[in-house]
Design a protein around this motif. Structure first.
Motif, PDB file in Angstrom:
ATOM      1  N   LEU A   4       0.854  -1.181   0.000  1.00  0.00           N
ATOM      2  CA  LEU A   4       0.000   0.000   0.000  1.00  0.00           C
ATOM      3  C   LEU A   4       0.886   1.224   0.000  1.00  0.00           C
ATOM      4  O   LEU A   4       1.725   1.405   0.878  1.00  0.00           O
ATOM      5  CB  LEU A   4      -0.922   0.017   1.228  1.00  0.00           C
ATOM      6  N   SER A   5       0.698   2.062  -1.037  1.00  0.00           N
ATOM      7  CA  SER A   5       1.485   3.283  -1.172  1.00  0.00           C
ATOM      8  C   SER A   5       0.530   4.471  -1.198  1.00  0.00           C
ATOM      9  O   SER A   5      -0.385   4.524  -2.018  1.00  0.00           O
ATOM     10  CB  SER A   5       2.313   3.237  -2.461  1.00  0.00           C
ATOM     11  N   ILE A   6       0.729   5.418  -0.280  1.00  0.00           N
ATOM     12  CA  ILE A   6      -0.151   6.574  -0.158  1.00  0.00           C
ATOM     13  C   ILE A   6       0.655   7.845  -0.393  1.00  0.00           C
ATOM     14  O   ILE A   6       1.678   8.058   0.237  1.00  0.00           O
ATOM     15  CB  ILE A   6      -0.792   6.628   1.244  1.00  0.00           C
ATOM     16  N   GLU A  51       2.239  -6.078   3.639  1.00  0.00           N
ATOM     17  CA  GLU A  51       3.651  -6.420   3.720  1.00  0.00           C
ATOM     18  C   GLU A  51       4.534  -5.193   3.519  1.00  0.00           C
ATOM     19  O   GLU A  51       5.641  -5.140   4.045  1.00  0.00           O
ATOM     20  CB  GLU A  51       3.990  -7.501   2.691  1.00  0.00           C
ATOM     21  N   GLN A  52       4.048  -4.221   2.745  1.00  0.00           N
ATOM     22  CA  GLN A  52       4.782  -2.977   2.566  1.00  0.00           C
ATOM     23  C   GLN A  52       3.807  -1.817   2.689  1.00  0.00           C
ATOM     24  O   GLN A  52       2.749  -1.827   2.073  1.00  0.00           O
ATOM     25  CB  GLN A  52       5.476  -2.925   1.198  1.00  0.00           C
ATOM     26  N   LEU A  53       4.177  -0.813   3.484  1.00  0.00           N
ATOM     27  CA  LEU A  53       3.362   0.384   3.648  1.00  0.00           C
ATOM     28  C   LEU A  53       4.250   1.604   3.425  1.00  0.00           C
ATOM     29  O   LEU A  53       5.264   1.773   4.099  1.00  0.00           O
ATOM     30  CB  LEU A  53       2.744   0.431   5.048  1.00  0.00           C
ATOM     31  N   LYS A  54       3.845   2.434   2.457  1.00  0.00           N
ATOM     32  CA  LYS A  54       4.608   3.631   2.126  1.00  0.00           C
ATOM     33  C   LYS A  54       3.654   4.816   2.081  1.00  0.00           C
ATOM     34  O   LYS A  54       2.703   4.820   1.303  1.00  0.00           O
ATOM     35  CB  LYS A  54       5.330   3.458   0.788  1.00  0.00           C
ATOM     36  N   ILE A  55       3.903   5.809   2.916  1.00  0.00           N
ATOM     37  CA  ILE A  55       3.049   6.988   3.002  1.00  0.00           C
ATOM     38  C   ILE A  55       3.909   8.234   2.825  1.00  0.00           C
ATOM     39  O   ILE A  55       4.918   8.397   3.516  1.00  0.00           O
ATOM     40  CB  ILE A  55       2.323   7.044   4.359  1.00  0.00           C
ATOM     41  N   SER A  56       3.516   9.119   1.902  1.00  0.00           N
ATOM     42  CA  SER A  56       4.314  10.315   1.661  1.00  0.00           C
ATOM     43  C   SER A  56       3.432  11.523   1.352  1.00  0.00           C
ATOM     44  O   SER A  56       2.342  11.387   0.788  1.00  0.00           O
ATOM     45  CB  SER A  56       5.287  10.088   0.493  1.00  0.00           C
ATOM     46  N   LEU A  77       8.354  -0.336   6.136  1.00  0.00           N
ATOM     47  CA  LEU A  77       7.560   0.833   6.508  1.00  0.00           C
ATOM     48  C   LEU A  77       8.326   2.085   6.125  1.00  0.00           C
ATOM     49  O   LEU A  77       9.456   2.301   6.572  1.00  0.00           O
ATOM     50  CB  LEU A  77       7.280   0.836   8.015  1.00  0.00           C
ATOM     51  N   VAL A  78       7.711   2.898   5.265  1.00  0.00           N
ATOM     52  CA  VAL A  78       8.326   4.148   4.812  1.00  0.00           C
ATOM     53  C   VAL A  78       7.324   5.281   5.023  1.00  0.00           C
ATOM     54  O   VAL A  78       6.198   5.221   4.512  1.00  0.00           O
ATOM     55  CB  VAL A  78       8.722   4.082   3.331  1.00  0.00           C
ATOM     56  N   VAL A  79       7.703   6.299   5.778  1.00  0.00           N
ATOM     57  CA  VAL A  79       6.866   7.474   6.001  1.00  0.00           C
ATOM     58  C   VAL A  79       7.707   8.705   5.689  1.00  0.00           C
ATOM     59  O   VAL A  79       8.791   8.878   6.262  1.00  0.00           O
ATOM     60  CB  VAL A  79       6.349   7.549   7.449  1.00  0.00           C
ATOM     61  N   SER A  80       7.217   9.570   4.787  1.00  0.00           N
ATOM     62  CA  SER A  80       8.026  10.721   4.392  1.00  0.00           C
ATOM     63  C   SER A  80       7.163  11.957   4.145  1.00  0.00           C
ATOM     64  O   SER A  80       6.063  11.866   3.621  1.00  0.00           O
ATOM     65  CB  SER A  80       8.843  10.399   3.136  1.00  0.00           C
ATOM     66  N   TYR A  81       7.675  13.090   4.594  1.00  0.00           N
ATOM     67  CA  TYR A  81       7.090  14.401   4.324  1.00  0.00           C
ATOM     68  C   TYR A  81       5.620  14.483   4.712  1.00  0.00           C
ATOM     69  O   TYR A  81       4.784  15.005   3.979  1.00  0.00           O
ATOM     70  CB  TYR A  81       7.312  14.792   2.855  1.00  0.00           C
ATOM     71  N   CYS A  82       5.318  13.966   5.902  1.00  0.00           N
ATOM     72  CA  CYS A  82       3.990  14.110   6.513  1.00  0.00           C
ATOM     73  C   CYS A  82       4.172  15.079   7.677  1.00  0.00           C
ATOM     74  O   CYS A  82       4.479  14.657   8.800  1.00  0.00           O
ATOM     75  CB  CYS A  82       3.454  12.757   6.971  1.00  0.00           C
ATOM     76  N   LYS A  83       4.002  16.357   7.432  1.00  0.00           N
ATOM     77  CA  LYS A  83       4.467  17.371   8.373  1.00  0.00           C
ATOM     78  C   LYS A  83       3.610  17.507   9.625  1.00  0.00           C
ATOM     79  O   LYS A  83       3.993  18.202  10.559  1.00  0.00           O
ATOM     80  CB  LYS A  83       4.576  18.723   7.674  1.00  0.00           C
ATOM     81  N   GLY A  84       2.443  16.842   9.683  1.00  0.00           N
ATOM     82  CA  GLY A  84       1.600  16.922  10.867  1.00  0.00           C
ATOM     83  C   GLY A  84       1.850  15.844  11.896  1.00  0.00           C
ATOM     84  O   GLY A  84       1.402  15.957  13.036  1.00  0.00           O
ATOM     85  N   MET A 103      12.809   0.133   8.080  1.00  0.00           N
ATOM     86  CA  MET A 103      11.990   1.297   8.397  1.00  0.00           C
ATOM     87  C   MET A 103      12.734   2.544   7.951  1.00  0.00           C
ATOM     88  O   MET A 103      13.930   2.696   8.225  1.00  0.00           O
ATOM     89  CB  MET A 103      11.700   1.373   9.907  1.00  0.00           C
ATOM     90  N   LYS A 104      12.012   3.435   7.273  1.00  0.00           N
ATOM     91  CA  LYS A 104      12.598   4.697   6.842  1.00  0.00           C
ATOM     92  C   LYS A 104      11.611   5.818   7.124  1.00  0.00           C
ATOM     93  O   LYS A 104      10.495   5.818   6.616  1.00  0.00           O
ATOM     94  CB  LYS A 104      12.938   4.670   5.348  1.00  0.00           C
ATOM     95  N   ILE A 105      12.031   6.777   7.949  1.00  0.00           N
ATOM     96  CA  ILE A 105      11.206   7.917   8.307  1.00  0.00           C
ATOM     97  C   ILE A 105      11.979   9.172   7.917  1.00  0.00           C
ATOM     98  O   ILE A 105      13.114   9.360   8.358  1.00  0.00           O
ATOM     99  CB  ILE A 105      10.885   7.958   9.813  1.00  0.00           C
ATOM    100  N   SER A 106      11.381  10.028   7.101  1.00  0.00           N
ATOM    101  CA  SER A 106      12.134  11.189   6.620  1.00  0.00           C
ATOM    102  C   SER A 106      11.225  12.393   6.373  1.00  0.00           C
ATOM    103  O   SER A 106      10.045  12.246   6.030  1.00  0.00           O
ATOM    104  CB  SER A 106      12.880  10.834   5.325  1.00  0.00           C
ATOM    105  N   GLY A 107      11.795  13.580   6.554  1.00  0.00           N
ATOM    106  CA  GLY A 107      11.147  14.818   6.165  1.00  0.00           C
ATOM    107  C   GLY A 107       9.858  15.141   6.896  1.00  0.00           C
ATOM    108  O   GLY A 107       9.034  15.888   6.371  1.00  0.00           O
TER     109      GLY A 107
END
Length: 212
Positions: A4-6, A51-56, A77-84, A103-107
């Motif tokens: 799932l990519s958001i 199995e994979q979740l990516k939210i940006s 798990l990848v979460v990026s540029y979710c400023k809230g 796991m990658k969390i950025s921006g």
């Protein structure tokens, strides 16, 4: 494999299915969700199957999932540029990540910690990331630690830790910490990149930040 990519920017779902090497691959992409505030508001079977979740770029996202959610099959798990966002997961949800490998969390400028203690979290609670091999924390200007609570963390398989422009990170975690195979931390800033290790992970983070 279920992915799932958001991505932020509007209001539409796009879903597609295909077959790779004889295996059904389900890929769901949410590419227009600028006003998304919650990925899940209540416990759902969606989380268990992923199995994979990516939210940006979901600027209004304030909560990823409720603490009752289970991600027992999640590997990435990848979460990026979710400023809230102020944190990514609660300790209860984190305990279900038994298969997480990366796991990658950025921006995300508001994040102060990756894992937040539940209100009723036990002081001696232990969270084990058995399969995690790579953790990347980058461009998180408000991050002070991976977890500020008293949970103990064990990373028996962690080989790569990248800390990139997290200038306010003073310690990795306050509870007991074990990273037996981690030999160095990859530290990056806008003008330099280096590898460092001093005694243990917390000491390495503390010394690297004091030298900046």
């Amino acid at each position: 494999m279920k992915v799932l990519s958001i991505g932020g920017g509007g209001y539409a779902w796009e879903a597609k299915e295909k077959v790779e090497n004889g295996m059904a691959v389900i890929i769901r992409e949410v590419n227009k969700c600028y006003d998304l505030q919650h990925f899940l508001k209540q416990e759902s079977s969606i989380a268990v199957k992923l199995e994979q979740l990516k939210i940006s770029e979901c600027s209004h996202l304030i909560n990823l999932v409720p603490s009752s959610s289970s991600f027992q099959n999640l590997t990435t798990l990848v979460v990026s540029y979710c400023k809230g966002l102020k944190n990514v997961l609660t300790s209860s949800t984190t305990k279900t990540l038994v298969r997480l490998r990366e796991m990658k969390i950025s921006g995300c400028n508001m994040i102060t910690e990756i894992v937040a203690d539940d209100d009723d979290a036990a002081k001696d609670e232990i969270i084990v990331f058995n399969e995690m091999k790579k953790l990347t924390l980058s461009y998180l200007k408000s991050l002070t630690s991976f977890c500020s609570g008293s949970c103990a963390f064990r990373f028996p398989s962690l080989e790569i830790l990248v800390v990139d422009d997290c200038h306010n990170m003073k310690i990795f975690s306050r509870g007991e910490l074990s990273t037996p195979v981690l030999l160095r931390v990859q530290l990056k800033t806008w003008d330099k990149e280096q590898s460092a290790w001093k005694d243990d992970l917390n000491t390495t983070i503390q010394q690297s930040q004091s030298s900046n």
